[in-house]
Design an enzyme around this catalytic site. Structure first.
Site, PDB file in Angstrom:
ATOM      1  N   LEU A 104       9.556  23.890  21.643  1.00 42.00           N
ATOM      2  CA  LEU A 104      10.463  25.020  21.514  1.00 42.00           C
ATOM      3  C   LEU A 104      10.471  25.453  20.059  1.00 42.00           C
ATOM      4  O   LEU A 104      10.357  24.622  19.155  1.00 42.00           O
ATOM      5  CB  LEU A 104      11.892  24.638  21.921  1.00 42.00           C
ATOM      6  N   ASP A 105      10.617  26.752  19.820  1.00 44.64           N
ATOM      7  CA  ASP A 105      10.758  27.226  18.448  1.00 44.64           C
ATOM      8  C   ASP A 105      11.976  26.575  17.807  1.00 44.64           C
ATOM      9  O   ASP A 105      12.964  26.242  18.493  1.00 44.64           O
ATOM     10  CB  ASP A 105      10.941  28.747  18.419  1.00 44.64           C
ATOM     11  N   ARG A 106      11.929  26.447  16.498  1.00 46.27           N
ATOM     12  CA  ARG A 106      13.039  25.820  15.777  1.00 46.27           C
ATOM     13  C   ARG A 106      14.357  26.558  16.030  1.00 46.27           C
ATOM     14  O   ARG A 106      15.417  25.934  16.181  1.00 46.27           O
ATOM     15  CB  ARG A 106      12.726  25.819  14.281  1.00 46.27           C
TER      16      ARG A 106
END
Length: 337
Positions: free
Chosen positions: A165-167
């Site tokens: 997942l993106d940060r």
């Protein structure tokens, strides 16, 4: 051709060191003997070594294998040899480049992640990842979710991300605690049989009829080193399914299901339609983000709401991550007008 497994017997005494088999490599010791747990059965010996010889170049790992400095059950093996449960691996002393000590997870972060665990059974872990926490260290980030989990569960010989997942994205993320689970679920991902559903707040009025976005995506790296993604005919095929859940004045709450798993896919496809995600620092205009900040939004409004998959035994698992309170508050503010 697969290497023939060496015969299993106790390691002989070594002039540099003698030790009972264990599952941890001590970089400050001499020769070490590591026993292979069942969770790592099937892993190639080169990858097994690379995971333990932190900072050692891969070329050095292959060199000690070729020279026979690494032994499995007292026999030489090739890099492609697949380990079996109970194998005893002789690891020679290997100097790695000087590195800063690994950061220790603070009590506050440990508690936050511990409270975010949604599912932990049969080798699969699902965590409701907080926004702002990277999934792994690197690129200026010393501590990510995977490092936190490994410190939380030091007795687990295997903890690996199933996907990412993106940060800035919150929500459900799957982590494997068994190699068999990792390989199985990732194969299911490639076959399109893993369900992933997101909640996203799009700026503006989502156009009617745009339920599926198929636009090829290409990664770009700016001079500053920042990674951006754009729609480009030379990019990789990408598909996202969108569904309108609720309309507000100046915003639309969407369900988004990525069919493919490209970097920043939902964010860039929403931007491509003309409705970038609220609070997106990369793909939404500053003036749009300022408007949503005035409504209480301080982060990207993208949340991994649900993941589902089958386990190696065929059982179906579906886990839902509740929407964070700060995003619920933004939706309520939009409903109140």
């Amino acid at each position: 051709m697969r290497s023939k497994p060496p015969s299993k017997s106790a390691p002989a005494a070594d002039s540099a060191a003698t030790a009972a088999p264990s599952d941890r490599w001590n970089p400050d010791g001499g020769v070490q003997f590591l026993s292979v747990p069942a969770e790592l059965a099937g892993q190639r010996i080169d990858n097994f070594l690379q995971a333990r010889l932190k900072g050692v170049p891969r070329s050095r790992v292959y060199r000690i294998l070729r020279k026979g400095e690494v032994r499995v059950n007292k026999g030489r093996v090739k890099a492609e040899y697949k380990l079996q449960a109970g194998d005893v691996v002789r690891v020679p002393p290997v100097r790695s480049p000087a590195q800063a000590p690994a950061p220790v997870v603070g009590d506050q972060l440990r508690k936050l992640v511990e409270e975010s665990i949604l599912y932990d059974e049969r080798g699969l872990l699902v965590v409701n990842k907080p926004a702002g926490l990277a999934v792994h260290g690197g690129s200026g980030v010393r501590l990510g979710l995977i490092e936190v989990l490994r410190q939380m569960f030091p007795q687990s010989p295997f903890i690996e991300l199933v996907h990412r997942l993106d940060r800035d994205t919150s929500g459900a993320i799957m982590v494997a605690r068994k190699r068999a689970v990792l390989l199985h679920v990732q194969a299911e991902l490639r076959a399109g049989r893993v369900g992933k559903s997101y909640l996203a707040l799009a700026a503006g009025k989502w156009p009617r009829g745009h339920r599926v976005v198929e636009a090829p995506l290409r990664k770009n790296t700016l001079k500053s080193g920042e990674r951006m993604v754009s729609v480009n005919p030379e990019g990789k095929p990408s598909e996202t399914r969108f569904r309108v859940l609720e309309r507000f004045r100046g915003a639309t709450l969407m369900a988004a299901e990525p069919v493919t798993g490209r970097t920043h896919q939902i964010r860039v496809h929403a931007q491509f339609i003309g409705c970038p995600l609220a609070g997106d620092p990369k793909y939404a205009p500053d003036e749009v983000n300022r408007e949503f900040r005035a409504r209480g939004l301080k982060r990207l409004f993208l949340h991994s709401q649900r993941v589902s998959c089958t386990l190696p035994d065929g059982d179906q698992v579906e886990v839902e991550a509740p929407l964070p309170a700060e995003l619920q508050a933004v939706l309520q503010a939009l409903r109140d007008g």
